[in-house]
Design a protein around this motif. Structure first.
Motif, mmCIF file in Angstrom:
data_model
loop_
_atom_site.group_PDB
_atom_site.id
_atom_site.type_symbol
_atom_site.label_atom_id
_atom_site.label_comp_id
_atom_site.label_asym_id
_atom_site.label_seq_id
_atom_site.Cartn_x
_atom_site.Cartn_y
_atom_site.Cartn_z
ATOM 1 N N MET A 67 47.351 66.468 71.969
ATOM 2 C CA MET A 67 46.556 65.980 70.856
ATOM 3 C C MET A 67 47.352 66.126 69.565
ATOM 4 N N ILE A 68 47.321 65.103 68.761
ATOM 5 C CA ILE A 68 48.085 65.073 67.522
ATOM 6 C C ILE A 68 47.409 65.867 66.411
ATOM 7 N N ASP A 69 48.193 66.185 65.395
ATOM 8 C CA ASP A 69 47.664 66.746 64.158
ATOM 9 C C ASP A 69 47.707 65.648 63.106
ATOM 10 N N MET A 70 46.829 65.752 62.112
ATOM 11 C CA MET A 70 46.793 64.780 61.028
ATOM 12 C C MET A 70 46.887 65.507 59.693
ATOM 13 N N LEU A 71 47.375 64.793 58.685
ATOM 14 C CA LEU A 71 47.588 65.349 57.361
ATOM 15 C C LEU A 71 46.663 64.646 56.360
ATOM 16 N N GLY A 126 44.854 69.186 66.307
ATOM 17 C CA GLY A 126 44.399 68.760 67.629
ATOM 18 C C GLY A 126 43.288 67.728 67.569
ATOM 19 N N VAL A 127 43.533 66.653 66.848
ATOM 20 C CA VAL A 127 42.509 65.645 66.566
ATOM 21 C C VAL A 127 42.022 64.944 67.827
ATOM 22 N N GLY A 128 40.707 64.807 67.905
ATOM 23 C CA GLY A 128 40.095 63.977 68.938
ATOM 24 C C GLY A 128 39.867 62.587 68.369
ATOM 25 N N PRO A 129 38.873 62.414 67.488
ATOM 26 C CA PRO A 129 38.560 61.082 66.954
ATOM 27 C C PRO A 129 39.449 60.690 65.771
ATOM 28 N N LYS A 130 40.678 60.281 66.080
ATOM 29 C CA LYS A 130 41.668 59.944 65.055
ATOM 30 C C LYS A 130 41.128 58.929 64.041
ATOM 31 N N GLY A 156 51.838 70.532 69.011
ATOM 32 C CA GLY A 156 51.405 71.374 67.895
ATOM 33 C C GLY A 156 51.291 72.836 68.279
ATOM 34 N N ILE A 157 50.323 73.525 67.653
ATOM 35 C CA ILE A 157 50.174 74.965 67.924
ATOM 36 C C ILE A 157 49.350 75.246 69.178
ATOM 37 N N TYR A 158 48.749 74.208 69.732
ATOM 38 C CA TYR A 158 47.885 74.416 70.898
ATOM 39 C C TYR A 158 48.690 74.337 72.197
ATOM 40 N N VAL A 159 49.593 75.281 72.377
ATOM 41 C CA VAL A 159 50.392 75.363 73.596
ATOM 42 C C VAL A 159 50.205 76.741 74.216
#
Length: 157
Positions: A1-5, A127-131, A149-152
């Motif tokens: 899952m991506i991160d957003m800024l 860890g975005v779900g609904p981008k 990201g940090i979710y590993v």
């Protein structure tokens, strides 16, 4: 899952969003430290056990970095910031029965304002779900190379 800024400097005020929600009899406010167990248990029961831990951290901050939406003294949604990591928004969730009321966006903006008040210029939605929701709601953009990201290496349970 991506991160957003999210660029916090140009964020519009949440007053109108919150007012629309309040016109439905819903209160948006910070959780209180003595409500930590209630909010954390609600997050665990309605969403994920790991979110309980993040809510507990948010409720120990001063000021508390967890906002909740309530109606008739029942939780309808929550959102945290500066809990998982510095400048991070999340976790967040709205009960299925309350979706479409504007609660999610109002909670998002209250938390982003909280990040800005702490001096952050940018906020990270981890860890975005609904981008698409975040792109439209607050102009968030994808951070290249942010997955995983940090979710590993997340422990099971």
């Amino acid at each position: 899952m991506i991160d957003m800024l999210v660029r916090l400097l140009e964020l519009p005020a949440s007053d109108e969003l919150v007012k629309r929600v309040e016109d439905q009899g819903i209160i948006i406010r910070r959780a209180r430290p003595y409500e930590k167990h209630i909010v954390a248990n609600w997050a665990e029961e309605n969403f994920a056990p790991k979110w309980k831990s993040e809510v507990e951290i948010a409720c120990t901050r001063q000021p508390v970095t967890c906002y909740i939406a309530t109606k008739d003294k029942k939780i309808l949604g929550f959102a945290c910031y500066d809990s998982t990591a510095k400048a991070y928004f999340g976790p967040t969730g709205v009960s299925e029965s309350a979706r479409g009321t504007g609660i999610g966006k109002a909670l998002l903006f209250k938390c982003l304002e909280g990040l800005r008040e702490q001096g952050y210029v940018y906020g990270i939605i981890g860890g975005v779900g609904p981008k698409e929701f975040y792109e439209k709601a607050c102009g968030a953009i994808e951070i290249p190379g942010s997955d995983p990201g940090i979710y590993v290496d997340i422990l099971p349970g």
